[in-house]
Design an enzyme around this catalytic site. Sequence first.
Site, PDB file in Angstrom:
ATOM      1  N   LYS A 203      47.574  21.761  48.641  1.00 41.66           N
ATOM      2  CA  LYS A 203      47.757  22.914  47.763  1.00 41.66           C
ATOM      3  C   LYS A 203      49.215  23.345  47.827  1.00 41.66           C
ATOM      4  O   LYS A 203      49.718  23.749  48.880  1.00 41.66           O
ATOM      5  CB  LYS A 203      46.834  24.056  48.184  1.00 41.66           C
ATOM      6  N   LYS A 256      45.902  20.451  44.248  1.00 40.49           N
ATOM      7  CA  LYS A 256      46.089  21.628  43.397  1.00 40.49           C
ATOM      8  C   LYS A 256      47.554  22.046  43.430  1.00 40.49           C
ATOM      9  O   LYS A 256      48.087  22.232  44.522  1.00 40.49           O
ATOM     10  CB  LYS A 256      45.203  22.766  43.904  1.00 40.49           C
TER      11      LYS A 256
END
Length: 334
Positions: A203, A256
């Site tokens: 992330k 992500k």
Amino acid sequence: MSQPFSRHRRLRKTPAIRSMVRETILHKSDFIQPVFVTYGTNVKEEISSMPGVYNFSLDTMQAEIQEIVDLGIPAVLIFAVPEVKDSVGTGAYAQDGLVQQATRWIKANYPNLLVIADTCLCEFTDHGHCGVVHAHECDGHIEAEVDNDESLALLVKTAVSQAEAGADIIAPSNMMDGFVYAIREGLDAAGYKDIPIMSYAVKYASAFYGPFREAAQSAPQFGDRKSYQMDPANVREALREAESDVAEGADMLMVKPSLAYMDVLRAVRENFDLPLVAYNVSGEYAMVKAAAQNGWINERGIVTEMMLGFKRAGADMIITYFSKDVVRWLREEQ
């Protein structure tokens, strides 16, 4: 005598031939629809930077869930916007928290719909960070720092409370070191050995999250998240993060954002054999919607290419705010 060149166009000549040789296929089972739940009643509030995406109160959420089920989308990812926030994110692990209430209602009414619970504190803390914050003086001014290990204890409480409410999958998004290990131990100790962890393994500290932070009212009130989310410049670090999560017990890995990180998706896919999730985040959604509303692009064509790109890069599942649209388009093509 054969031609001195190849006639690749033979396999593109008709729609039927193109369909027959197509390498990458989209299917409704690929998609996960995020759902934002908020406090109050009779609330269905469109998020200004995410046209077509809403904050729902628990009573209005029911129509949204019914639509998702009717389309055949197999899973939802639940986020919440609580009425009251505090310094330790109590609402994240409260038995009557919004994620817990939404989960109980969905599983009672649609037991076959998979509920994925976002496991983080940022939506529930008054400072907007993903963990417990301690302030200290440095060179004459006050600095705040997220305490990694103290945060883990609250994240475990959150995961266990979500599992107790009926969540099918725990999806920790906080990027604390050791979060998968701590949550796996906590779930196992509480009797939830069979609940899988979909780790936000990779992330990035991304500018693409802006609209989500409006939706979830979770923007940091000071500083940023660069001390725990990843530097967008790094890909080898992504593999180290994923490797740690695999070792700690993750069942699925996520990258992500995804649109600007397809090389990372591919690298994770080539190095690990766990199911891989691409999160097509809010900023990626908002850019397409804004351009489409201005008549600058063909929204359906652009979105379809994006989804194919995620799958081609190696994603098995796609979390996207376009899920309902894509599934409708797939139905039209049948």
